[in-house]
Enzyme design. Structure first.
Site, PDB file in Angstrom:
ATOM      1  N   CYS A   6       0.136   3.682   2.880  1.00  0.00           N
ATOM      2  CA  CYS A   6       0.654   3.147   4.145  1.00  0.00           C
ATOM      3  C   CYS A   6       2.124   3.500   4.318  1.00  0.00           C
ATOM      4  CB  CYS A   6       0.476   1.633   4.197  1.00  0.00           C
ATOM      5  SG  CYS A   6      -1.233   1.100   4.111  1.00  0.00           S
TER       6      CYS A   6
ATOM      7  N   CYS B 233       0.840  -1.209   0.000  1.00  0.00           N
ATOM      8  CA  CYS B 233       0.000   0.000   0.000  1.00  0.00           C
ATOM      9  C   CYS B 233       0.873   1.257   0.000  1.00  0.00           C
ATOM     10  CB  CYS B 233      -0.911  -0.024   1.223  1.00  0.00           C
ATOM     11  SG  CYS B 233      -1.837   1.486   1.471  1.00  0.00           S
TER      12      CYS B 233
END
Length: 157
Positions: free
Chosen positions: A85, A82
């Site tokens: 993230c 991600c």
């Protein structure tokens, strides 16, 4: 010719709309207040939403050796793939530097901990959940800056 055409259209429209109720016959229901008291089902679901499932099953109120009473935990759900993230990680590092041992950050990789992600209804990444006394204070399902997290945490310290 125009008069005959107008008369035909009027007669056809009369037969087409003969089953439509007149506006006078229509009864309006009284306007209900959008703010109503919670019924027993609403209270149940609200209680279920606010309570957090335990990370580890134990008879004491400890997570990873830390007492949960009057302690703020930040659960950070992420994945290695991600992109958002990867941006959120340094923001949490800033948060750790600011608060030290007052706030405990638990990083949970959803690829390795699918059960915990399902229990916490993780639908988007990164997800940050702030908990105090087993009650959810805030849940963010997007990138959050350290300043936003700091302001939320300071309200509850």
């Amino acid at each position: 010719m125009k008069h005959i055409l107008a008369l035909v259209v009027f007669i056809i429209s009369f037969f087409c709309f003969k089953d439509v109720n007149c506006i006078k016959d229509f009864q309006l229901s009284p306007i209900e207040s959008p703010l109503t008291a919670l019924n027993k089902y609403d209270k149940f679901f609200l209680r279920m939403y606010n309570k957090m499932p335990r990370l580890e099953q134990s008879s004491t109120d400890y997570i990873n050796g830390i007492n949960m009473k009057n302690t703020i935990f930040v659960l950070y759900f992420y994945a290695k793939w991600c992109h958002a993230c990867k941006l959120q990680g340094p923001e949490l590092d800033k948060l750790e530097k600011n608060f030290g041992k007052k706030v405990h950050i638990i990083r949970i990789d959803i690829d390795n901990n699918e059960e915990i992600a399902k229990k916490n209804f993780i639908k988007a990444l990164p997800t940050t959940i702030i908990i105090k006394n087993k009650v959810i204070l805030a849940k963010n399902e997007h990138f959050v800056t350290s300043n936003e997290l700091t302001s939320t945490i300071r309200k509850h310290l």
